[in-house]
Design an enzyme around this catalytic site. Structure first.
Site, PDB file in Angstrom:
ATOM      1  NE  ARG A 105     -10.135 -18.249  99.458  1.00 56.25           N
ATOM      2  CZ  ARG A 105     -10.068 -17.645 100.634  1.00 56.25           C
ATOM      3  NH1 ARG A 105      -9.242 -18.083 101.558  1.00 56.25           N
ATOM      4  NH2 ARG A 105     -10.820 -16.598 100.906  1.00 56.25           N
ATOM      5  CB  THR A 375      -4.567 -15.612 107.926  1.00 55.64           C
ATOM      6  OG1 THR A 375      -5.946 -15.467 107.607  1.00 55.64           O
ATOM      7  CG2 THR A 375      -3.811 -16.015 106.680  1.00 55.64           C
ATOM      8  CB  THR A 393      -6.722 -18.569 106.095  1.00 58.19           C
ATOM      9  OG1 THR A 393      -7.578 -17.680 106.806  1.00 58.19           O
ATOM     10  CG2 THR A 393      -7.455 -19.097 104.882  1.00 58.19           C
ATOM     11  CG  ASN A 395     -12.315 -15.580 106.950  1.00 55.24           C
ATOM     12  OD1 ASN A 395     -11.455 -14.814 106.523  1.00 55.24           O
ATOM     13  ND2 ASN A 395     -13.575 -15.269 106.960  1.00 55.24           N
ATOM     14  CB  SER A 446      -7.976 -15.604  99.154  1.00 53.43           C
ATOM     15  OG  SER A 446      -6.950 -15.555 100.107  1.00 53.43           O
ATOM     16  CB  SER A 447      -6.190 -10.736 101.050  1.00 50.33           C
ATOM     17  OG  SER A 447      -7.383 -10.028 100.850  1.00 50.33           O
ATOM     18  N   GLY A 468      -3.085 -11.458 107.954  1.00 49.82           N
ATOM     19  CA  GLY A 468      -3.665 -10.152 108.313  1.00 49.82           C
ATOM     20  C   GLY A 468      -4.754  -9.684 107.374  1.00 49.82           C
ATOM     21  N   GLY A 469      -5.599 -10.597 106.872  1.00 57.35           N
ATOM     22  CA  GLY A 469      -6.705 -10.181 106.002  1.00 57.35           C
ATOM     23  C   GLY A 469      -6.180  -9.349 104.832  1.00 57.35           C
TER      24      GLY A 469
HETATM   25  N1  GLY Z   1      -9.246 -15.479 104.951  1.00 59.24           N
HETATM   26  C1  GLY Z   1      -8.379 -14.453 104.591  1.00 59.24           C
HETATM   27  C2  GLY Z   1      -8.082 -14.439 103.140  1.00 59.24           C
HETATM   28  O1  GLY Z   1      -8.111 -15.475 102.519  1.00 59.24           O
HETATM   29  O2  GLY Z   1      -7.828 -13.404 102.589  1.00 59.24           O
END
Ligand code: GLY
Length: 568
Positions: A105, A375, A393, A395, A446-447, A468-469
């Site tokens: 990341r 993403t 991603t 973002n 992050s998700s 999808g966030g």
């Molecule tokens: N950018 C989305 C995430 O990492 O959750």
């Protein structure tokens, strides 16, 4: 449990679209069967790139890298070498190396500091422009992934992506839609010009990106070094600084990929391997599964109001823990054991009221969730069962909108995944604590939730993840429960209606096709229903080892984002 031999008989070895004539299924699922390997991706051309590499004798890691590189060309709004990601790899034929996760990341630049966005006079500085850019790390991560498990040369693996960037591809609906959401025509033209030297593309336009083709070529030739100390690094730094950013050459040269300690849990006897912090996804997934495992979900009925209420309540607890405790594990101690302890699970279970959602008057100001398309997820299983689940991603859609002048690399706006301003929610409406504040070289929470499940006898595996966030987490959970608890085959499992609740804002988001009686049941329990703010997109491959030791797999791409699986 649906048996794969039955799928094989039903579907044959080809792509097939099945339209289920059901009131609860508006999306038409598609799936692909193969025992030679499958790639499921948010974009069909990216899946084809992976399948091409499988056909050349590449393994799941090679195919994943090919697919990720291609995704960064054909769906540049949603990923690319200017971003970062997480990868989870499990190779059942390698008894020495167990499953592992890589964190590549993005990190905050070394000159970043806690109040940089509070103090900034630039509007939306954490979202657009140079200050929004975190140190890109995808270029390093893919090389490290390849170093550990790749088999074909990077130059071979990169070929499909280079071809797509050089020879072009027709713009498809999803990318076109992303353009439509960029704002006024001037912004759209600016982005299109900086990426492809053209004004806003229209349906059917063929897009080429020769600068990016050269960059990918250089990346493969130098095994990533060009992004650390070469001309691409210099170009990215120069461009970001000219747009008001603080990225330095030292940042580019020193950013690292880290192997993290895998999160491991279980669900109904299946082993669950998933992503630890700096993802919140794996921890939320394990916490929710631990609560749900105590309940026989099949007695609720798939997508009944009772089941969706149970999901909503459990999600709210887990997202509250996310906001309060989760952040960069190198800076704060994320209390993983406590959040997964029997006491915490019991607290959540015991606070559940079947007929009523909880009062949440202490939860802060509701805010809107933005529209993610920044993403992408890729799920791959090869002929030997080697499995890769990778989420990548930049973002949000088109990231920071800053494009390397010479390299053509579109840069992320991952800085917005920090709590940029204390007390304020980020683009996704997520709030957080000091644990996720900005700091030099810190990793934003992050998700992304790449996950692999292995059945009790080891002969079945589900490779899953989503884009999808924050919906990544809840959509991955609902799809895997649809497979394990309700026996749905993957394409149906990820096409069924879903809900999303993330504690703040105080809203239950719901897919359009959830029928009115189920909606009424949820309203009666006190939920405020809202349409889904964005489409999450789940990629899943479900495989079974045959008596002949082949891995018979069904891959499915979420129809919400127009992806499709591929194999050979
Ligand atoms: N950018 C989305 C995430 O990492 O959750």
């Amino acid at each position: 449990m649906t048996s794969l031999s039955l799928w094989q008989r039903s579907f044959g070895r080809s792509l097939c679209a099945i339209v289920i004539l059901s009131g609860t299924l508006a999306f038409a699922p598609s799936s692909y069967w193969s025992n030679h390997g499958i790639v499921a991706s948010d974009h069909g051309l990216a899946a084809d790139a992976g399948a091409e590499i499988l056909a050349k004798g590449g393994n799941a890691v090679d195919a994943t890298i090919a697919s990720v590189l291609a995704a960064g060309v054909v769906q540049i709004a949603g990923s690319g070498l200017g971003g970062g990601g997480f990868a989870l790899v499990d190779d059942p034929s390698d008894s020495q190396m167990g499953p592992f996760v890589l964190d590549f990341r993005e990190r905050a630049p070394s000159n970043a500091h806690r109040n940089m966005y509070v103090e900034s006079t630039v509007d939306k500085a954490s979202r657009y422009g140079g200050l929004a850019v975190a140190i890109p790390n995808e270029a390093n991560g893919l090389v490290e992934l390849h170093r550990r498990k790749g088999s074909l040369p990077l130059k071979t693996i990169a070929k499909p992506a280079i071809r797509l960037a050089k020879s072009g591809f027709r713009i498809e609906t999803h990318l076109l839609h992303a353009f439509g959401k960029l704002g006024d025509v001037q912004t759209q033209n600016q982005v299109a010009r900086s990426l492809w030297n053209m004004d806003k593309p229209t349906q059917g336009t063929t897009i080429t990106h020769p600068r990016l083709a050269k960059t990918i070529q250089a990346w493969a030739k130098t095994e990533g070094e060009v992004f650390r100390t070469g001309w691409v690094a210099a170009d990215i730094v120069q461009t970001v600084q000219s747009e008001g950013g603080i990225l330095t050459l030292e940042d580019m040269a020193s950013v690292e990929t880290k192997e993290r300690s895998l999160l491991e849990g279980s669900y109904r006897g299946w082993k669950v391997y998933t992503m630890p912090p700096p993802s919140s996804g794996g921890l939320v997934i394990l916490q929710v599964l631990k609560v749900l495992e105590e309940i026989d979900l099949s007695t609720y009925g798939q997508n009944s109001s009772e089941l969706l209420h149970l999901y909503a309540e459990t999600f709210q607890h887990a997202f509250a823990d996310r906001a309060n405790y989760m952040g960069d594990p190198d800076r704060v101690e994320v209390p993983i054991e406590r959040l997964l302890s029997a006491e915490r699970i019991q607290d959540i279970s015991q606070s559940f009221t079947p007929d009523q959602t909880q009062s949440r008057d202490f939860y802060g100001t509701p805010v809107e969730i933005g529209q993610d398309a920044g993403t992408q997820h890729i799920a791959v299983v090869d002929k030997d069962g080697m499995s890769v689940s990778l989420t990548t991603t930049i973002n949000t859609e088109f990231g920071s909108r800053v494009v390397g002048n010479r390299s053509g690399v579109l840069l992320n706006n991952e800085m917005d995944d920090f709590v940029a301003e204390p007390g304020k929610a980020n683009y996704y409406g997520l709030i957080g604590s000091e644990a996720n504040s900005v700091a030099p070289k810190a990793v934003p929470l992050s998700s992304m939730s790449p996950t692999i499940l292995v059945s009790p006898d080891g002969k079945e595996r589900i490779v899953i993840g989503a884009s999808g966030g924050p919906l990544i987490i809840t959509s991955t959970l609902q799809t895997l429960i649809n497979i394990i608890d309700f026996g749905l085959e993957p394409s149906v499992a990820n096409s069924r209606g879903r809900i999303h609740h993330q504690w703040v804002p105080e809203k239950l988001f719901i897919d359009d096709e959830i029928p009115s009686d189920v909606r009424d049941g949820l309203i009666a329990k006190g939920h405020q229903l809202f349409p889904m703010p964005l489409h999450s997109s789940v990629q899943v491959v479900h495989c079974q080892q045959s008596p002949q030791d082949t891995w018979d797999c069904l891959g499915a791409s979420d129809p919400r984002k127009g992806g499709r699986p591929a194999g050979f």
